[in-house]
Design a protein around this motif. Structure first.
Motif, PDB file in Angstrom:
ATOM      1  N   SER A  25      31.427  67.356  26.915  1.00 32.53           N
ATOM      2  CA  SER A  25      31.646  66.176  27.756  1.00 32.53           C
ATOM      3  C   SER A  25      31.902  64.943  26.904  1.00 32.53           C
ATOM      4  CB  SER A  25      30.430  65.943  28.667  1.00 32.53           C
ATOM      5  OG  SER A  25      30.276  66.996  29.591  1.00 32.53           O
ATOM      6  N   ALA A  28      35.379  65.031  25.519  1.00 37.03           N
ATOM      7  CA  ALA A  28      36.370  64.653  26.533  1.00 37.03           C
ATOM      8  C   ALA A  28      36.385  63.146  26.734  1.00 37.03           C
ATOM      9  CB  ALA A  28      36.066  65.358  27.855  1.00 37.03           C
ATOM     10  N   LEU A  29      35.209  62.530  26.763  1.00 37.67           N
ATOM     11  CA  LEU A  29      35.119  61.088  26.997  1.00 37.67           C
ATOM     12  C   LEU A  29      35.690  60.272  25.847  1.00 37.67           C
ATOM     13  CD1 LEU A  29      31.569  60.737  28.606  1.00 37.67           C
ATOM     14  CD2 LEU A  29      33.790  60.861  29.737  1.00 37.67           C
ATOM     15  N   ALA A  45      32.988  65.086  33.146  1.00 34.65           N
ATOM     16  CA  ALA A  45      32.366  64.445  31.985  1.00 34.65           C
ATOM     17  C   ALA A  45      31.865  63.052  32.328  1.00 34.65           C
ATOM     18  CB  ALA A  45      33.360  64.390  30.824  1.00 34.65           C
ATOM     19  N   TRP A  49      27.716  63.418  32.217  1.00 36.45           N
ATOM     20  CA  TRP A  49      27.175  63.427  30.862  1.00 36.45           C
ATOM     21  C   TRP A  49      25.763  62.853  30.784  1.00 36.45           C
ATOM     22  CZ3 TRP A  49      25.547  59.435  27.681  1.00 36.45           C
ATOM     23  CH2 TRP A  49      25.907  58.136  28.034  1.00 36.45           C
TER      24      TRP A  49
END
Length: 241
Positions: A25, A28-29, A45, A49
């Motif tokens: 996550s 992805a962020l 995400a 998260w």
């Protein structure tokens, strides 16, 4: 019959799984900006998260430091804004705002064993605090607030204004105890909203007033923040007592 070793193995495996989900996550962020298009992967995400962080218990300093370093590489303010305006939820901003300035109970340390430390924790906590404040300031800009305040309610029935109000209220509770650094800037941004878009400001203020009428003491500090936004002049230390 209980099998302590089996239960321990299951718990360890579960923590490894949570740690991998959290790492994925955060990765992805790291690609999210204010201009990003949010698909299902990013949305998972964005909204998940913080719950993963709360459920995760690092077993070593190296594990903890790895996730903190990943967090430091993320534009968290952009992530909070995207979550707040996504039309799905705003749980990440809510989770991070709670006890934001409490050195022992903010999101990044709340679930961590006292035996685990990291040289990155101070920078990560500062990054989290500044990011929350930047997200609130951005969301209160007249153009941003105006473009989202009448949006369709989220799937859970709440809308952008409701989530923003609750996040502001949670942040405002920090003012009397810990004097958050962004408090004066947020009050000033509310004043700007009032002067440039009075109708929108009153919508926000009314939402806060309505919530305070039924929500008790939790909303008191937010009501005080709106009272300060209706005044002129610089804030004094006594204004946030």
């Amino acid at each position: 019959m209980n099998h302590p070793q089996l239960e321990l193995d299951v718990a360890v495996d579960a923590q490894k799984g949570i740690g991998r989900l959290l790492a994925g996550s955060l990765k992805a962020l790291s690609h999210v900006t204010l201009n990003s298009q949010i698909d299902e992967v990013f949305q998972f995400a964005l909204s998940g998260w913080t719950e993963l962080w709360c459920a995760w218990s690092p077993s070593t300093e190296a594990d903890y430091s790895r996730q903190l370093k990943a967090l430091l590489a993320i534009d968290l303010a952009a992530c909070f804004v995207k979550d707040l305006t996504s039309g799905v939820s705003a749980f990440s901003l809510m989770h991070c705002t709670r006890n934001l300035y409490d050195p022992t109970d903010n999101l990044l340390v709340r679930q961590i064993s006292p035996s685990i430390s990291s040289p990155f924790i101070e920078d990560a906590v500062s990054h989290l605090r500044l990011s929350v404040e930047r997200a609130l300031l951005h969301s209160l800009r007249p153009d941003v607030f105006g473009s989202h305040c009448t949006a369709t309610p989220f799937s859970n029935g709440k809308d952008f204004v409701s989530w923003l109000i609750h996040s502001l209220a949670t942040y405002a509770t920090e003012a009397p105890k810990r004097h958050p650094t962004g408090f004066a800037s947020i009050v000033q941004t509310l004043r700007t909203l009032r002067l440039e878009q009075e109708v929108l400001y009153e919508l926000l203020e009314q939402k806060a007033s309505d919530a305070g009428a039924v929500g008790g003491e939790f909303w008191t500090d937010l009501i005080n923040m709106f009272e300060l936004a209706r005044q002129n002049g610089e804030l004094q230390d006594t204004d946030v007592q």
